[in-house]
Design an enzyme around this catalytic site. Structure first.
Site, PDB file in Angstrom:
ATOM      1  N   HIS A  38      42.954  37.363  57.809  1.00 10.90           N
ATOM      2  CA  HIS A  38      41.575  37.168  57.455  1.00 10.90           C
ATOM      3  C   HIS A  38      40.885  37.446  58.055  1.00 10.90           C
ATOM      4  O   HIS A  38      39.648  38.198  57.518  1.00 10.90           O
ATOM      5  CB  HIS A  38      41.542  35.511  56.897  1.00 10.90           C
ATOM      6  CG  HIS A  38      42.779  34.841  56.111  1.00 10.90           C
ATOM      7  ND1 HIS A  38      43.880  34.281  56.146  1.00 10.90           N
ATOM      8  CD2 HIS A  38      43.067  35.715  54.829  1.00 10.90           C
ATOM      9  CE1 HIS A  38      44.720  34.298  54.867  1.00 10.90           C
ATOM     10  NE2 HIS A  38      43.236  35.133  54.335  1.00 10.90           N
TER      11      HIS A  38
ATOM     12  N   ASP B 273      43.973  32.326  48.405  1.00  9.44           N
ATOM     13  CA  ASP B 273      44.465  31.193  49.147  1.00  9.44           C
ATOM     14  C   ASP B 273      42.972  30.606  49.391  1.00  9.44           C
ATOM     15  O   ASP B 273      42.956  29.889  50.047  1.00  9.44           O
ATOM     16  CB  ASP B 273      45.054  31.487  50.574  1.00  9.44           C
ATOM     17  CG  ASP B 273      44.558  32.803  50.804  1.00  9.44           C
ATOM     18  OD1 ASP B 273      45.448  33.846  50.452  1.00  9.44           O
ATOM     19  OD2 ASP B 273      43.940  32.870  51.412  1.00  9.44           O
TER      20      ASP B 273
ATOM     21  N   GLY C 238      41.542  41.877  38.267  1.00 10.98           N
ATOM     22  CA  GLY C 238      40.812  42.756  39.393  1.00 10.98           C
ATOM     23  C   GLY C 238      40.514  44.720  38.530  1.00 10.98           C
ATOM     24  O   GLY C 238      39.597  44.646  38.899  1.00 10.98           O
TER      25      GLY C 238
ATOM     26  N   ASP D 227      42.049  42.005  48.558  1.00 10.08           N
ATOM     27  CA  ASP D 227      43.257  40.706  49.060  1.00 10.08           C
ATOM     28  C   ASP D 227      44.309  40.794  47.964  1.00 10.08           C
ATOM     29  O   ASP D 227      44.417  39.291  47.674  1.00 10.08           O
ATOM     30  CB  ASP D 227      42.862  39.694  49.741  1.00 10.08           C
ATOM     31  CG  ASP D 227      43.645  38.343  50.048  1.00 10.08           C
ATOM     32  OD1 ASP D 227      42.964  37.696  50.485  1.00 10.08           O
ATOM     33  OD2 ASP D 227      44.758  38.841  50.826  1.00 10.08           O
TER      34      ASP D 227
ATOM     35  N   THR E 111      48.539  41.127  46.526  1.00  6.69           N
ATOM     36  CA  THR E 111      50.232  40.488  46.289  1.00  6.69           C
ATOM     37  C   THR E 111      50.749  42.141  46.658  1.00  6.69           C
ATOM     38  O   THR E 111      49.478  43.312  46.861  1.00  6.69           O
ATOM     39  CB  THR E 111      50.663  40.031  45.356  1.00  6.69           C
ATOM     40  OG1 THR E 111      49.857  40.251  44.368  1.00  6.69           O
ATOM     41  CG2 THR E 111      50.422  38.803  45.311  1.00  6.69           C
ATOM     42  N   ASP E 112      51.695  42.446  46.619  1.00  9.88           N
ATOM     43  CA  ASP E 112      52.137  43.827  47.458  1.00  9.88           C
ATOM     44  C   ASP E 112      52.160  44.461  45.175  1.00  9.88           C
ATOM     45  O   ASP E 112      51.705  43.349  44.465  1.00  9.88           O
ATOM     46  CB  ASP E 112      53.499  43.600  47.721  1.00  9.88           C
ATOM     47  CG  ASP E 112      53.408  43.519  49.351  1.00  9.88           C
ATOM     48  OD1 ASP E 112      53.676  41.865  49.861  1.00  9.88           O
ATOM     49  OD2 ASP E 112      54.039  43.814  49.887  1.00  9.88           O
TER      50      ASP E 112
ATOM     51  N   PRO F 190      52.108  41.997  38.747  1.00  9.72           N
ATOM     52  CA  PRO F 190      50.396  41.524  38.905  1.00  9.72           C
ATOM     53  C   PRO F 190      49.610  42.480  39.705  1.00  9.72           C
ATOM     54  O   PRO F 190      48.476  42.719  39.624  1.00  9.72           O
ATOM     55  CB  PRO F 190      49.735  40.221  38.254  1.00  9.72           C
ATOM     56  CG  PRO F 190      50.694  39.435  39.050  1.00  9.72           C
ATOM     57  CD  PRO F 190      51.910  40.034  38.854  1.00  9.72           C
TER      58      PRO F 190
HETATM   59  N1  SAM Z   1      47.306  37.608  52.367  1.00 11.10           N
HETATM   60  C1  SAM Z   1      48.337  38.354  50.817  1.00 11.10           C
HETATM   61  C2  SAM Z   1      48.980  39.412  51.844  1.00 11.10           C
HETATM   62  O1  SAM Z   1      48.265  40.052  52.611  1.00 11.10           O
HETATM   63  O2  SAM Z   1      50.123  39.713  50.680  1.00 11.10           O
HETATM   64  C3  SAM Z   1      47.296  38.008  49.677  1.00 11.10           C
HETATM   65  C4  SAM Z   1      47.006  36.908  49.135  1.00 11.10           C
HETATM   66  S1  SAM Z   1      46.484  36.997  47.865  1.00 11.10           S
HETATM   67  C5  SAM Z   1      47.780  34.909  47.303  1.00 11.10           C
HETATM   68  C6  SAM Z   1      47.184  37.819  46.796  1.00 11.10           C
HETATM   69  C7  SAM Z   1      45.871  37.080  45.787  1.00 11.10           C
HETATM   70  O3  SAM Z   1      46.032  38.295  45.502  1.00 11.10           O
HETATM   71  C8  SAM Z   1      47.008  36.308  44.519  1.00 11.10           C
HETATM   72  O4  SAM Z   1      46.111  34.756  44.922  1.00 11.10           O
HETATM   73  C9  SAM Z   1      47.302  36.723  43.248  1.00 11.10           C
HETATM   74  O5  SAM Z   1      47.452  36.154  42.595  1.00 11.10           O
HETATM   75  C10 SAM Z   1      46.266  37.951  43.432  1.00 11.10           C
HETATM   76  N2  SAM Z   1      46.355  38.652  42.235  1.00 11.10           N
HETATM   77  C11 SAM Z   1      47.465  39.779  42.115  1.00 11.10           C
HETATM   78  N3  SAM Z   1      47.502  41.284  41.840  1.00 11.10           N
HETATM   79  C12 SAM Z   1      46.356  40.222  40.873  1.00 11.10           C
HETATM   80  C13 SAM Z   1      45.036  40.972  40.170  1.00 11.10           C
HETATM   81  N4  SAM Z   1      45.970  42.479  39.195  1.00 11.10           N
HETATM   82  N5  SAM Z   1      43.772  41.127  40.219  1.00 11.10           N
HETATM   83  C14 SAM Z   1      43.435  39.908  40.456  1.00 11.10           C
HETATM   84  N6  SAM Z   1      44.275  39.371  41.437  1.00 11.10           N
HETATM   85  C15 SAM Z   1      45.666  39.335  41.550  1.00 11.10           C
END
Ligand code: SAM
Length: 285
Positions: A64, A88, A141, A158, A160-161, A165
């Site tokens: 972060h 988070d 997003g 920030d 997910t992989d 989504p």
């Molecule tokens: N630090 C983490 C990592 O490096 O993998 C990521 C943490 S954060 C929890 C990832 C966030 O991306 C999740 O809350 C997830 O719901 C969000 N997310 C995934 N796809 C998304 C999208 N298309 N639009 C917006 N948020 C999305």
């Protein structure tokens, strides 16, 4: 995946990490993904989505701090920030520590992640969602940046992989949308996988970003629970100067920001842009 009293990460088929589960605090199949938050003796509270570790109380500060202070201090005069993902609240917390930031829009697809992290990982957001500068939007997003009329100084993805989504946030049209939402001297940074394990993510992102940004590169930081080596962050802007500031400039801006960190330092800021030869070779291909 929960197996007996252990959580097995399933990001990679042939390699992975496991955590003892001391207590499951929350688990559900949300509208978008499988969400679990559990206690672990080594890393404190751990949150995973769709079988992939997202964040832990013990090591979250590394990721972060590097994904926020590096672009904000490189920019030097950021007032409006857009966060994509980040459910988070850790990125939001660190961005808001910069007093000169006037507005943060955070676009998160899954409201359950925000609510459950506020409840079970309260130190991640540490009240950031209640900051008057915060504007939380629950939506995809990629859709948001496709239709956004606002402009921002820094965009932080920030995500997910690129699974489920998160896949949308690694596409050309997402990057094009980000380019449309950035001010001329704006900077985009993104979570871009662990280069030793996901080198194709690095080369693919470079190819997809370069049509929309005249300056594109990567920087890195070692985050223990993003296994397999350095976490790579994509960097994109229209001004190569912004990732080539000297140490005196970054140090002066860091001191002026008056922020205490646990990982980020001006020296690490500069050093994080030095990439291993195998990554440079892959990008040159
Ligand atoms: N630090 C983490 C990592 O490096 O993998 C990521 C943490 S954060 C929890 C990832 C966030 O991306 C999740 O809350 C997830 O719901 C969000 N997310 C995934 N796809 C998304 C999208 N298309 N639009 C917006 N948020 C999305």
């Amino acid at each position: 995946m929960v197996k007996g009293e252990r959580y097995l990460e399933t990001l990679y088929n042939s390699y992975g990490q496991s955590f003892s589960i001391d207590k499951v605090l929350f688990e559900s199949q949300t509208e978008h993904q499988h969400l679990i938050i559990f206690d672990n003796a080594q890393f404190g509270r751990v949150m995973a989505l769709d079988g992939v570790i997202q964040t832990t109380e013990k090591d979250e500060f590394i990721y972060h701090e590097m994904l926020t202070h590096t672009p904000i201090l490189a920019h030097g005069n950021a007032k409006r920030v857009l966060i994509i993902g980040g459910g988070d609240g850790g990125i939001l917390r660190e961005v808001l520590r910069h007093q000169r930031i006037e507005h943060v829009t955070m676009v998160e697809i899954d409201a359950s992640v925000v609510e459950m992290c506020k409840t079970y990982l309260p130190n991640h957001s540490a009240g950031a969602f209640d900051d008057p500068r915060t504007n939380l939007v629950i939506c995809d997003g990629r859709e948001f940046v496709r239709n956004c009329q606002d402009k921002f100084d820094v965009i932080i993805s920030d995500s997910t992989d690129p699974i489920g989504p998160g896949e949308a946030l690694f596409t050309s049209d997402f990057y094009q949308g980000c380019a449309n939402c950035l001010n001329d001297d704006g900077i985009l940074v993104t979570q871009n996988g662990v280069c030793f394990m996901q080198l194709d993510e690095v080369t693919t992102t470079a190819k997809r970003l370069s049509p929309y940004f005249s300056d594109q590169s990567f920087y890195k930081a070692a985050v223990p629970t993003y296994i397999g080596g350095d976490m790579t962050f994509a960097w994109a802007s229209h001004n190569p100067q912004q990732r080539q500031h000297n140490i005196d400039t970054i140090r002066a801006r860091f001191e002026q920001a008056n922020i205490r960190t646990r990982w980020y330092t001006p020296q690490l800021h500069l050093g994080s842009f030095a990439l291993p030869q195998y990554v440079l070779d892959a990008l040159a291909e």
